[in-house]
Write a protein that holds these residues in place. Structure first.
Motif, PDB file in Angstrom:
ATOM      1  N   CYS A   2       0.919  -1.228   0.017  1.00  0.00           N
ATOM      2  CA  CYS A   2       0.128  -0.096   0.002  1.00  0.00           C
ATOM      3  C   CYS A   2       1.006   0.719  -0.277  1.00  0.00           C
ATOM      4  O   CYS A   2       0.390   2.249  -0.895  1.00  0.00           O
ATOM      5  N   ASP A   3       2.128   1.255   0.480  1.00  0.00           N
ATOM      6  CA  ASP A   3       2.832   2.321   1.157  1.00  0.00           C
ATOM      7  C   ASP A   3       4.571   1.784   0.078  1.00  0.00           C
ATOM      8  O   ASP A   3       4.876   1.600   1.051  1.00  0.00           O
ATOM      9  N   PRO A   4       4.778   2.401  -1.379  1.00  0.00           N
ATOM     10  CA  PRO A   4       5.510   1.671  -1.548  1.00  0.00           C
ATOM     11  C   PRO A   4       6.918   2.306  -0.717  1.00  0.00           C
ATOM     12  O   PRO A   4       8.082   1.268  -0.550  1.00  0.00           O
ATOM     13  N   ILE A  25     -14.256  -0.119   1.067  1.00  0.00           N
ATOM     14  CA  ILE A  25     -13.140   0.266   1.340  1.00  0.00           C
ATOM     15  C   ILE A  25     -13.038   1.535   0.792  1.00  0.00           C
ATOM     16  O   ILE A  25     -13.592   1.652  -0.723  1.00  0.00           O
ATOM     17  N   THR A  26     -13.052   3.018   0.869  1.00  0.00           N
ATOM     18  CA  THR A  26     -13.076   4.078   0.022  1.00  0.00           C
ATOM     19  C   THR A  26     -11.649   5.347   0.156  1.00  0.00           C
ATOM     20  O   THR A  26     -10.638   4.367   1.352  1.00  0.00           O
ATOM     21  N   VAL A  27     -10.950   5.276  -1.134  1.00  0.00           N
ATOM     22  CA  VAL A  27     -10.085   6.496  -1.010  1.00  0.00           C
ATOM     23  C   VAL A  27     -10.750   7.942  -0.360  1.00  0.00           C
ATOM     24  O   VAL A  27     -11.330   8.435  -0.393  1.00  0.00           O
ATOM     25  N   LYS A  28      -9.167   8.227   0.458  1.00  0.00           N
ATOM     26  CA  LYS A  28      -9.716   9.497   1.447  1.00  0.00           C
ATOM     27  C   LYS A  28      -8.365  10.469   0.984  1.00  0.00           C
ATOM     28  O   LYS A  28      -7.487   9.935   1.733  1.00  0.00           O
ATOM     29  N   ASN A  29      -8.354  12.178   0.916  1.00  0.00           N
ATOM     30  CA  ASN A  29      -7.364  12.745   1.193  1.00  0.00           C
ATOM     31  C   ASN A  29      -7.230  13.134   2.491  1.00  0.00           C
ATOM     32  O   ASN A  29      -8.085  13.665   2.801  1.00  0.00           O
ATOM     33  N   VAL A  30      -6.491  12.682   3.269  1.00  0.00           N
ATOM     34  CA  VAL A  30      -6.697  13.205   5.125  1.00  0.00           C
ATOM     35  C   VAL A  30      -5.386  13.981   4.938  1.00  0.00           C
ATOM     36  O   VAL A  30      -4.931  14.200   6.716  1.00  0.00           O
ATOM     37  N   ALA A  31      -4.657  14.524   3.819  1.00  0.00           N
ATOM     38  CA  ALA A  31      -4.161  15.509   4.333  1.00  0.00           C
ATOM     39  C   ALA A  31      -4.586  16.542   5.012  1.00  0.00           C
ATOM     40  O   ALA A  31      -5.858  17.100   5.421  1.00  0.00           O
ATOM     41  N   PRO A  36       1.372  19.251   1.325  1.00  0.00           N
ATOM     42  CA  PRO A  36       0.823  18.189   0.479  1.00  0.00           C
ATOM     43  C   PRO A  36      -0.074  16.792   0.562  1.00  0.00           C
ATOM     44  O   PRO A  36      -0.293  16.968   1.391  1.00  0.00           O
ATOM     45  N   ASN A  37      -1.012  16.524  -0.685  1.00  0.00           N
ATOM     46  CA  ASN A  37      -1.652  15.485   0.055  1.00  0.00           C
ATOM     47  C   ASN A  37      -1.349  14.683   0.293  1.00  0.00           C
ATOM     48  O   ASN A  37      -0.146  14.264   0.516  1.00  0.00           O
ATOM     49  N   ASP A  38      -2.100  13.841   0.486  1.00  0.00           N
ATOM     50  CA  ASP A  38      -1.935  12.523   1.646  1.00  0.00           C
ATOM     51  C   ASP A  38      -3.047  11.225   1.810  1.00  0.00           C
ATOM     52  O   ASP A  38      -3.930  11.518   2.595  1.00  0.00           O
ATOM     53  N   TYR A  39      -2.937  10.487   0.876  1.00  0.00           N
ATOM     54  CA  TYR A  39      -4.136   9.405   0.770  1.00  0.00           C
ATOM     55  C   TYR A  39      -4.048   8.126   1.717  1.00  0.00           C
ATOM     56  O   TYR A  39      -3.034   7.987   2.000  1.00  0.00           O
ATOM     57  N   SER A  40      -5.509   8.033   1.869  1.00  0.00           N
ATOM     58  CA  SER A  40      -5.111   6.463   2.686  1.00  0.00           C
ATOM     59  C   SER A  40      -6.515   6.305   2.248  1.00  0.00           C
ATOM     60  O   SER A  40      -7.254   6.541   1.887  1.00  0.00           O
ATOM     61  N   LEU A  41      -6.563   4.749   2.744  1.00  0.00           N
ATOM     62  CA  LEU A  41      -7.980   3.855   2.039  1.00  0.00           C
ATOM     63  C   LEU A  41      -8.343   3.632   4.068  1.00  0.00           C
ATOM     64  O   LEU A  41      -8.206   3.535   4.573  1.00  0.00           O
ATOM     65  N   LEU A  42     -10.097   4.210   3.833  1.00  0.00           N
ATOM     66  CA  LEU A  42     -10.631   3.321   4.935  1.00  0.00           C
ATOM     67  C   LEU A  42     -11.671   2.720   5.052  1.00  0.00           C
ATOM     68  O   LEU A  42     -11.829   2.670   4.230  1.00  0.00           O
ATOM     69  N   VAL A  43     -11.048   2.009   5.622  1.00  0.00           N
ATOM     70  CA  VAL A  43     -11.640   0.369   5.632  1.00  0.00           C
ATOM     71  C   VAL A  43     -12.789   0.403   7.047  1.00  0.00           C
ATOM     72  O   VAL A  43     -12.479   0.111   8.373  1.00  0.00           O
ATOM     73  N   SER A  44     -13.737   0.601   5.845  1.00  0.00           N
ATOM     74  CA  SER A  44     -15.490   0.283   7.462  1.00  0.00           C
ATOM     75  C   SER A  44     -15.762  -0.832   7.282  1.00  0.00           C
ATOM     76  O   SER A  44     -15.993  -1.765   7.115  1.00  0.00           O
ATOM     77  N   THR A  45     -15.655  -1.226   8.856  1.00  0.00           N
ATOM     78  CA  THR A  45     -16.042  -2.684   9.171  1.00  0.00           C
ATOM     79  C   THR A  45     -17.357  -2.834  10.497  1.00  0.00           C
ATOM     80  O   THR A  45     -17.930  -2.246  10.576  1.00  0.00           O
ATOM     81  N   THR A  46     -17.458  -4.418  10.712  1.00  0.00           N
ATOM     82  CA  THR A  46     -18.883  -3.833  11.897  1.00  0.00           C
ATOM     83  C   THR A  46     -17.992  -4.525  13.128  1.00  0.00           C
ATOM     84  O   THR A  46     -18.782  -5.009  13.355  1.00  0.00           O
ATOM     85  N   ASP A  47     -16.358  -4.567  13.502  1.00  0.00           N
ATOM     86  CA  ASP A  47     -15.670  -4.828  13.805  1.00  0.00           C
ATOM     87  C   ASP A  47     -15.757  -3.897  15.421  1.00  0.00           C
ATOM     88  O   ASP A  47     -15.829  -2.559  14.924  1.00  0.00           O
ATOM     89  N   THR A  48     -16.672  -4.306  16.931  1.00  0.00           N
ATOM     90  CA  THR A  48     -16.661  -2.874  17.335  1.00  0.00           C
ATOM     91  C   THR A  48     -15.229  -2.899  17.861  1.00  0.00           C
ATOM     92  O   THR A  48     -15.013  -0.975  18.280  1.00  0.00           O
ATOM     93  N   LYS A  49     -14.083  -3.339  17.772  1.00  0.00           N
ATOM     94  CA  LYS A  49     -13.023  -3.124  18.191  1.00  0.00           C
ATOM     95  C   LYS A  49     -12.087  -1.586  17.098  1.00  0.00           C
ATOM     96  O   LYS A  49     -11.360  -0.404  17.232  1.00  0.00           O
ATOM     97  N   TRP A  67      -2.287   6.269  -7.373  1.00  0.00           N
ATOM     98  CA  TRP A  67      -1.932   5.338  -6.378  1.00  0.00           C
ATOM     99  C   TRP A  67      -2.794   4.635  -5.859  1.00  0.00           C
ATOM    100  O   TRP A  67      -2.993   3.609  -5.654  1.00  0.00           O
ATOM    101  N   ALA A  68      -3.463   5.472  -5.143  1.00  0.00           N
ATOM    102  CA  ALA A  68      -4.596   4.737  -3.986  1.00  0.00           C
ATOM    103  C   ALA A  68      -5.554   4.723  -4.288  1.00  0.00           C
ATOM    104  O   ALA A  68      -6.179   3.459  -4.366  1.00  0.00           O
ATOM    105  N   GLU A  69      -5.769   4.885  -5.848  1.00  0.00           N
ATOM    106  CA  GLU A  69      -7.813   4.197  -6.338  1.00  0.00           C
ATOM    107  C   GLU A  69      -6.843   2.688  -6.421  1.00  0.00           C
ATOM    108  O   GLU A  69      -7.904   1.951  -6.104  1.00  0.00           O
ATOM    109  N   ASP A  70      -6.036   2.960  -7.141  1.00  0.00           N
ATOM    110  CA  ASP A  70      -5.206   0.806  -7.764  1.00  0.00           C
ATOM    111  C   ASP A  70      -5.157  -0.008  -6.751  1.00  0.00           C
ATOM    112  O   ASP A  70      -5.619  -0.481  -7.231  1.00  0.00           O
ATOM    113  N   ILE A  71      -4.489   0.691  -5.700  1.00  0.00           N
ATOM    114  CA  ILE A  71      -4.659  -0.248  -4.149  1.00  0.00           C
ATOM    115  C   ILE A  71      -5.897  -0.469  -3.877  1.00  0.00           C
ATOM    116  O   ILE A  71      -5.713  -1.051  -3.664  1.00  0.00           O
ATOM    117  N   CYS A  72      -6.839   0.660  -3.550  1.00  0.00           N
ATOM    118  CA  CYS A  72      -8.058   0.153  -3.369  1.00  0.00           C
ATOM    119  C   CYS A  72      -8.669  -0.732  -4.015  1.00  0.00           C
ATOM    120  O   CYS A  72      -9.755  -1.716  -4.245  1.00  0.00           O
TER     121      CYS A  72
END
Length: 112
Positions: free
Chosen positions: A19-21, A60-66, A71-84, A98-103
């Motif tokens: 995910c992060d080269p 699973i979505t891509v978000k610019n979290v900068a 500068p831009n800083d992209y992450s994948l946000l994985v939403s779950t039903t896991d309580t933790k 790159w972020a879109e491709d990894i997603c």
């Protein structure tokens, strides 16, 4: 912990997605996928020190979290039903394509 240590403990994964080269050999730079085990034996993913059941992943979505003015800083946000871990943020770097491709790779590998 690095990828080799995780593999030594858990066994050979079905897939490893870098995910992060810049951190490809570290647990913070890759998602390790096991297609069996976990909840209902539907598999699990490991990122950093977090293990999630594939059955618990909702989206699973891509978000610019900068922060503004940096500068831009992209992450994948994985939403779950896991309580933790309701949301898991997977860092992908500064390249939007790159972020879109990894997603897309992760969604395909998990059959979501």
């Amino acid at each position: 912990m690095n990828i080799e240590e995780i593999i030594r403990i858990k066994g050979e994964p079905d897939d490893v997605i870098i995910c992060d080269p810049t951190r490809g050999n570290e647990a913070e730079g890759a998602v390790i996928i096991y297609k069996s085990g976990g909840k209902d034996n539907k598999g699990e993913i490991i990122y950093e020190d977090v293990t999630l059941n594939i059955a618990d992943i909702v989206d699973i979505t891509v978000k610019n979290v900068a922060i503004a003015y940096l500068p831009n800083d992209y992450s994948l946000l994985v939403s779950t039903t896991d309580t933790k871990h309701k949301n898991l943020r997977i860092h992908t770097g500064t390249d939007a394509m790159w972020a879109e491709d990894i997603c897309k790779q992760l969604i395909s590998a998990l059959s979501l």
